[in-house]
Design an enzyme around this catalytic site. Sequence first.
Site, PDB file in Angstrom:
ATOM      1  N   LYS A  27      23.746  -6.112  27.646  1.00  0.00           N
ATOM      2  CA  LYS A  27      23.595  -4.855  28.395  1.00  0.00           C
ATOM      3  C   LYS A  27      23.266  -3.777  27.378  1.00  0.00           C
ATOM      4  O   LYS A  27      24.085  -3.458  26.516  1.00  0.00           O
ATOM      5  CB  LYS A  27      24.888  -4.525  29.147  1.00  0.00           C
ATOM      6  CG  LYS A  27      24.836  -3.216  29.931  1.00  0.00           C
ATOM      7  CD  LYS A  27      26.112  -3.038  30.739  1.00  0.00           C
ATOM      8  CE  LYS A  27      26.231  -1.665  31.362  1.00  0.00           C
ATOM      9  NZ  LYS A  27      25.173  -1.352  32.309  1.00  0.00           N
ATOM     10  N   THR A  66      22.523   1.995  30.330  1.00  0.00           N
ATOM     11  CA  THR A  66      23.393   2.343  31.446  1.00  0.00           C
ATOM     12  C   THR A  66      22.674   3.410  32.246  1.00  0.00           C
ATOM     13  O   THR A  66      21.936   4.228  31.685  1.00  0.00           O
ATOM     14  CB  THR A  66      24.787   2.807  30.971  1.00  0.00           C
ATOM     15  OG1 THR A  66      25.619   3.021  32.107  1.00  0.00           O
ATOM     16  CG2 THR A  66      24.725   4.062  30.124  1.00  0.00           C
ATOM     17  N   GLU A 102      20.155  -4.350  31.924  1.00  0.00           N
ATOM     18  CA  GLU A 102      21.507  -4.260  32.486  1.00  0.00           C
ATOM     19  C   GLU A 102      22.129  -5.647  32.658  1.00  0.00           C
ATOM     20  O   GLU A 102      23.250  -5.772  33.123  1.00  0.00           O
ATOM     21  CB  GLU A 102      21.465  -3.567  33.856  1.00  0.00           C
ATOM     22  CG  GLU A 102      21.205  -2.080  33.796  1.00  0.00           C
ATOM     23  CD  GLU A 102      22.479  -1.265  33.689  1.00  0.00           C
ATOM     24  OE1 GLU A 102      23.556  -1.833  33.416  1.00  0.00           O
ATOM     25  OE2 GLU A 102      22.393  -0.046  33.891  1.00  0.00           O
TER      26      GLU A 102
END
Length: 104
Positions: free
Chosen positions: A21, A24, A74
């Site tokens: 990831k 954000t 993500e």
Amino acid sequence: MDSNKITFFTRFEQDILAGRKTITIRDKSESSFQPNQILAVYTNETDRFFANIKVLSVTPIHFEALSEAHAQQENMTLPELRQVIKEIYPQEDCFWVIAFELVD
């Protein structure tokens, strides 16, 4: 909230720590981070520190413009990403993509 702190749901911790990831997506209230800023990362639920990240970029985006590339960053599919965003921000359409990397 401390300007050098960011929180993530616990379910994202392992993906962040593993480098899966790398972005954000946040609403306007968290759009003031700056490139090269070092942020302490905490779990949202328990406020437990687990990493430091460096902000690489902060880019505005509309919900409809979210792409497979965002979903990959993500570590999700695009439908999953859109569902998560709408669960967290049900009334929002304008977001900021915060790209980051882990730092020691």
